[in-house]
Design a protein around this motif. Structure first.
Motif, PDB file in Angstrom:
ATOM      1  N   MET A   1      54.891  90.912  20.247  1.00 22.65           N
ATOM      2  CA  MET A   1      55.947  90.044  20.769  1.00 22.65           C
ATOM      3  C   MET A   1      55.308  88.768  21.317  1.00 22.65           C
ATOM      4  N   GLU A   2      55.740  87.638  20.783  1.00 28.92           N
ATOM      5  CA  GLU A   2      55.183  86.368  21.226  1.00 28.92           C
ATOM      6  C   GLU A   2      55.603  86.077  22.669  1.00 28.92           C
ATOM      7  N   GLU A   3      54.652  85.594  23.460  1.00 26.47           N
ATOM      8  CA  GLU A   3      54.907  85.249  24.857  1.00 26.47           C
ATOM      9  C   GLU A   3      54.341  83.859  25.144  1.00 26.47           C
ATOM     10  N   LYS A   4      55.150  83.033  25.764  1.00 26.82           N
ATOM     11  CA  LYS A   4      54.719  81.657  26.066  1.00 26.82           C
ATOM     12  C   LYS A   4      55.021  81.342  27.523  1.00 26.82           C
ATOM     13  N   HIS A   5      54.045  80.747  28.200  1.00 26.96           N
ATOM     14  CA  HIS A   5      54.208  80.320  29.589  1.00 26.96           C
ATOM     15  C   HIS A   5      54.458  78.823  29.625  1.00 26.96           C
ATOM     16  N   ILE A   6      55.499  78.408  30.355  1.00 28.45           N
ATOM     17  CA  ILE A   6      55.851  76.991  30.483  1.00 28.45           C
ATOM     18  C   ILE A   6      55.817  76.614  31.960  1.00 28.45           C
ATOM     19  N   LYS A   7      55.184  75.492  32.260  1.00 31.99           N
ATOM     20  CA  LYS A   7      55.173  74.962  33.621  1.00 31.99           C
ATOM     21  C   LYS A   7      55.374  73.454  33.553  1.00 31.99           C
ATOM     22  N   TYR A   8      56.323  72.954  34.320  1.00 27.70           N
ATOM     23  CA  TYR A   8      56.544  71.510  34.329  1.00 27.70           C
ATOM     24  C   TYR A   8      57.201  71.098  35.645  1.00 27.70           C
ATOM     25  N   TYR A   9      57.204  69.804  35.872  1.00 28.04           N
ATOM     26  CA  TYR A   9      57.766  69.267  37.100  1.00 28.04           C
ATOM     27  C   TYR A   9      59.259  69.009  36.912  1.00 28.04           C
ATOM     28  N   SER A  10      60.073  69.547  37.829  1.00 23.50           N
ATOM     29  CA  SER A  10      61.520  69.322  37.795  1.00 23.50           C
ATOM     30  C   SER A  10      61.885  68.199  38.752  1.00 23.50           C
ATOM     31  N   HIS A  11      62.540  67.180  38.226  1.00 24.09           N
ATOM     32  CA  HIS A  11      62.970  66.068  39.066  1.00 24.09           C
ATOM     33  C   HIS A  11      64.150  66.474  39.960  1.00 24.09           C
ATOM     34  N   HIS A  12      64.969  67.392  39.491  1.00 24.77           N
ATOM     35  CA  HIS A  12      66.092  67.832  40.307  1.00 24.77           C
ATOM     36  C   HIS A  12      65.633  68.678  41.486  1.00 24.77           C
ATOM     37  N   LEU A  13      64.585  69.464  41.292  1.00 27.85           N
ATOM     38  CA  LEU A  13      64.102  70.341  42.350  1.00 27.85           C
ATOM     39  C   LEU A  13      62.920  69.747  43.105  1.00 27.85           C
ATOM     40  N   ASP A  14      62.343  68.695  42.563  1.00 31.10           N
ATOM     41  CA  ASP A  14      61.185  68.041  43.180  1.00 31.10           C
ATOM     42  C   ASP A  14      60.045  69.031  43.400  1.00 31.10           C
ATOM     43  N   ARG A  15      59.761  69.808  42.376  1.00 34.54           N
ATOM     44  CA  ARG A  15      58.677  70.798  42.438  1.00 34.54           C
ATOM     45  C   ARG A  15      58.329  71.234  41.024  1.00 34.54           C
ATOM     46  N   ASP A  16      57.179  71.874  40.889  1.00 38.81           N
ATOM     47  CA  ASP A  16      56.834  72.505  39.620  1.00 38.81           C
ATOM     48  C   ASP A  16      57.650  73.779  39.459  1.00 38.81           C
ATOM     49  N   VAL A  17      58.096  74.036  38.244  1.00 43.20           N
ATOM     50  CA  VAL A  17      58.808  75.272  37.923  1.00 43.20           C
ATOM     51  C   VAL A  17      58.118  75.930  36.740  1.00 43.20           C
ATOM     52  N   GLU A  18      58.286  77.247  36.662  1.00 48.03           N
ATOM     53  CA  GLU A  18      57.631  78.003  35.603  1.00 48.03           C
ATOM     54  C   GLU A  18      58.631  78.917  34.905  1.00 48.03           C
ATOM     55  N   MET A  19      58.294  79.238  33.665  1.00 44.98           N
ATOM     56  CA  MET A  19      59.177  80.066  32.855  1.00 44.98           C
ATOM     57  C   MET A  19      58.322  80.834  31.852  1.00 44.98           C
ATOM     58  N   LEU A  20      58.704  82.065  31.576  1.00 44.35           N
ATOM     59  CA  LEU A  20      58.108  82.838  30.491  1.00 44.35           C
ATOM     60  C   LEU A  20      59.137  82.956  29.376  1.00 44.35           C
ATOM     61  N   VAL A  21      58.674  82.744  28.140  1.00 44.05           N
ATOM     62  CA  VAL A  21      59.547  82.821  26.980  1.00 44.05           C
ATOM     63  C   VAL A  21      59.003  83.903  26.052  1.00 44.05           C
ATOM     64  N   PHE A  22      59.898  84.801  25.649  1.00 44.28           N
ATOM     65  CA  PHE A  22      59.504  85.914  24.792  1.00 44.28           C
ATOM     66  C   PHE A  22      60.219  85.802  23.444  1.00 44.28           C
ATOM     67  N   GLY A  23      59.441  85.848  22.366  1.00 39.15           N
ATOM     68  CA  GLY A  23      59.990  85.751  21.025  1.00 39.15           C
ATOM     69  C   GLY A  23      59.734  84.387  20.421  1.00 39.15           C
ATOM     70  N   SER A  24      59.724  84.346  19.098  1.00 36.77           N
ATOM     71  CA  SER A  24      59.486  83.090  18.387  1.00 36.77           C
ATOM     72  C   SER A  24      60.766  82.492  17.838  1.00 36.77           C
ATOM     73  N   TRP A  25      61.790  83.302  17.641  1.00 37.50           N
ATOM     74  CA  TRP A  25      63.097  82.808  17.230  1.00 37.50           C
ATOM     75  C   TRP A  25      64.146  83.851  17.605  1.00 37.50           C
ATOM     76  N   GLY A  26      65.411  83.477  17.458  1.00 36.05           N
ATOM     77  CA  GLY A  26      66.508  84.373  17.815  1.00 36.05           C
ATOM     78  C   GLY A  26      67.471  83.680  18.759  1.00 36.05           C
ATOM     79  N   TYR A  27      68.602  84.329  19.019  1.00 34.26           N
ATOM     80  CA  TYR A  27      69.596  83.722  19.900  1.00 34.26           C
ATOM     81  C   TYR A  27      69.052  83.698  21.330  1.00 34.26           C
TER      82      TYR A  27
END
Length: 235
Positions: A1-27
């Motif tokens: 199962m593909e796993e991707k970590h995303i981290k970026y700066y949110s202008h709305h929250l004024d902080r770095d946010v992180e997310m894990l994404v699982f899968g390469s395609w699908g709904y």
């Protein structure tokens, strides 16, 4: 199962946010954590593993987002008015940053939202506030009355983030396209909350599935059983 970590700066929250994404395609399913949870919680607690086959088959792509509960509803160090305002910034972060990114990446015009416990509140509140953005809602053991977190403070911002309050005044046709699942159990501490929301939806003519499972507690074993079942039935 593909796993991707995303981290970026949110202008709305004024902080770095992180997310894990699982899968390469699908709904796409945007998955909220439980109370004060982080983006990796669903993986750590087995919820992602429970739907591994569906993800690997390319049926779903799961986006596990961070919460800011400690600075919003659970921010007891803050005046209640600011707790609500911080949640509104979180909603803007979702609406203007996260959801457009997911829709573009998956080439869809609507997404699915899901969550367990307080994540079930987040999923339901987002879907009911932004029905044009959502095609699927899965709330597992959610609670939908936020007034217990505001220490008696109440204004329009609380009202429009409290499904128990604003949904009785909505037009039911606006939600007819959303496939809604309210999952709970006989021993769930949020059983009554789900019964109440289901009653409101019924009065508005909003089709949904209220699933009450037997003799299981408000905890991960219940949700790890529910989530693959619900996803397997949606598409």
């Amino acid at each position: 199962m593909e796993e991707k970590h995303i981290k970026y700066y949110s202008h709305h929250l004024d902080r770095d946010v992180e997310m894990l994404v699982f899968g390469s395609w699908g709904y796409p399913i945007l998955l909220f954590p439980t109370t004060l949870g982080r983006y990796y919680q669903a993986k750590d607690m087995g919820l992602i593993e429970s739907v591994k086959n569906l993800v690997e088959q390319g049926k779903y792509k799961i986006y596990c987002i961070d919460s800011i509960d400690a600075d919003s509803w659970y921010g007891r160090h803050l005046n209640p008015e600011y707790r609500v305002l911080n949640h509104i910034q979180y909603d803007k972060f979702l609406t203007n940053e996260v959801v457009p990114y997911i829709k573009h990446e998956c080439q869809v015009d609507k997404i699915g939202v899901a969550g367990c416990s307080f994540g079930g509140y987040h999923a339901a509140n987002f879907a009911f506030r932004h029905p044009t953005q959502v095609a699927y809602l899965i709330s597992m053991s959610g609670a939908f009355d936020i007034r217990g977190f505001t220490d008696g403070f109440y204004d329009d911002n609380v009202y429009f983030n409290n499904p128990i309050d604003f949904m009785p005044n909505e037009q039911g046709w606006r939600f007819g396209h959303i496939k809604i699942v309210l999952g709970t159990s006989e021993w769930d501490i949020c059983l009554d909350s789900n019964l109440k929301l289901s009653e409101i939806l019924n009065r508005k003519g909003i089709d949904h599935w209220l699933d009450i499972r037997g003799w299981k507690k408000h905890d991960w074993p219940l949700w790890n059983e529910m989530f693959p079942d619900y996803l397997s039935r949606l598409l």
